[in-house]
Design an enzyme around this catalytic site. Structure first.
Site, PDB file in Angstrom:
ATOM      1  N   GLY A 165       8.599  12.341   7.261  1.00  0.00           N
ATOM      2  CA  GLY A 165       9.178  13.573   6.751  1.00  0.00           C
ATOM      3  C   GLY A 165      10.507  13.879   7.417  1.00  0.00           C
ATOM      4  O   GLY A 165      10.816  13.359   8.497  1.00  0.00           O
ATOM      5  N   CYS A 166      11.290  14.754   6.802  1.00  0.00           N
ATOM      6  CA  CYS A 166      12.638  15.043   7.309  1.00  0.00           C
ATOM      7  C   CYS A 166      12.595  15.795   8.640  1.00  0.00           C
ATOM      8  O   CYS A 166      13.235  15.374   9.619  1.00  0.00           O
ATOM      9  CB  CYS A 166      13.442  15.801   6.263  1.00  0.00           C
ATOM     10  SG  CYS A 166      12.620  17.267   5.585  1.00  0.00           S
TER      11      CYS A 166
END
Length: 322
Positions: free
Chosen positions: A131-132
């Site tokens: 995920g970012c």
């Protein structure tokens, strides 16, 4: 040439992935699947690709014609697809959703953070793209975990651009609400925390502290700017040495003496890290582009490793700067 397919081609991460792959010297896009846009030109959705891409969306899935398949789908859809389709044995898969990020005996996906799992990624058939927020925060903490220094709760504040919410309009993504505004969401319960803890425990088996993470919505389009606070009596010079040593062979993570800002990383696959010591508190500043290092750029980085290419191929991008 590496022949690539994309499923879920209409969102922001898919758009960035298409931009990267059409300019990648070793890659050819065979199909971009989108059931809602089948038959439409790619440029009908991703308008910035005029003159660069003459492909159209399709609802077909010629999996036997490709070497790598990217999933840019909503969370849950990759798992459904994997369970309902016959996947060619040799097809490599890179999933940008969160379906397979947590290790399980039920799947063989490798967690694709190259700065943590480079060797495993190089030989992997299936990779789960991180995920970012998780990418930005982990890169700020991995060297400390490597040296068994994470023994207390870690305080994290991070602000993300509006593209982090995805392309589908929502109440908090309208310009009139988001512009000149900030807000907190999912305080202490963001979905990326489990994957952060998983990675830290991989390096520091004794890690059982909390990641006290407060995410913020920013009024800018892209980027993540995170500040992390860790208590330690170790001198700053020694900590900087640890970070530089940990990332010495990584092309995209840079330890910077001066204070950093978001525009230095926007439109790149870089992560910049700045370190400061204030008494017993270590301040770690980490920033990335959420759509590139936090998503599509990292996916291409993983593809490069999986196909034994130099890791920066197709990823030498110009920062926006201004």
């Amino acid at each position: 040439m590496i022949k690539a397919g994309i499923i879920g081609g209409a969102g922001y991460t898919a758009g960035e992935l298409i931009r990267l792959l059409i300019n990648h010297p070793e890659t050819e896009i065979v199909f971009i699947n989108s059931t809602s846009n089948a038959g439409n030109k790619i440029t009908d959705v991703h308008e910035g690709l005029y003159g660069e891409c003459d492909l159209a969306f399709t609802d077909e899935l010629p999996l036997e014609d490709i070497d790598v398949l990217f999933f840019c789908t909503a969370h849950g859809d990759t798992k459904k697809f994997m369970e309902s389709h016959n996947i060619p044995e040799e097809l490599k898969i890179i999933d940008l959703s969160m379906d397979y990020r947590i290790a399980s005996p039920d799947h063989d996906f490798i967690y694709g953070l190259p700065e943590l799992n480079r060797r495993a990624t190089c030989t992997a058939k299936h990779v789960a793209n991180p995920g970012c927020f998780a990418t930005c925060i982990q890169l700020g903490l991995l060297p400390l975990a490597k040296h068994l220094m994470l023994n207390e709760d870690v305080m994290v504040n991070a602000i993300t651009g509006s593209t982090g919410a995805g392309v589908k309009p929502g109440a908090t993504s309208h310009f009139s609400w988001r512009n000149n505004n900030m807000s907190v969401y999912k305080a202490f319960e963001h979905q990326h925390v489990p994957e952060i803890k998983q990675s830290l425990k991989q390096l520091q088996n004794s890690f059982d502290a909390e990641i006290d993470f407060i995410p913020y919505r920013g009024d800018f389009p892209r980027g993540i700017f995170a500040t992390l606070v860790v208590k330690t009596k170790v001198a700053l010079e020694e900590i900087v040495r640890m970070y530089e040593e940990y990332y010495a062979k990584d092309s995209f993570v840079h330890i910077v003496d001066k204070n950093i800002d978001l525009k230095q990383v926007v439109n790149t696959n870089k992560c910049l890290i700045h370190l400061e010591k204030h008494g017993d508190k270590l301040l770690i500043i980490s920033c990335i582009d959420n759509l590139l290092k936090g998503a599509s750029g990292q996916a291409v980085h993983n593809m490069n490793l999986m196909f034994n290419l130099e890791e920066t191929v197709g990823l030498r991008l110009k920062p926006s700067a201004f």
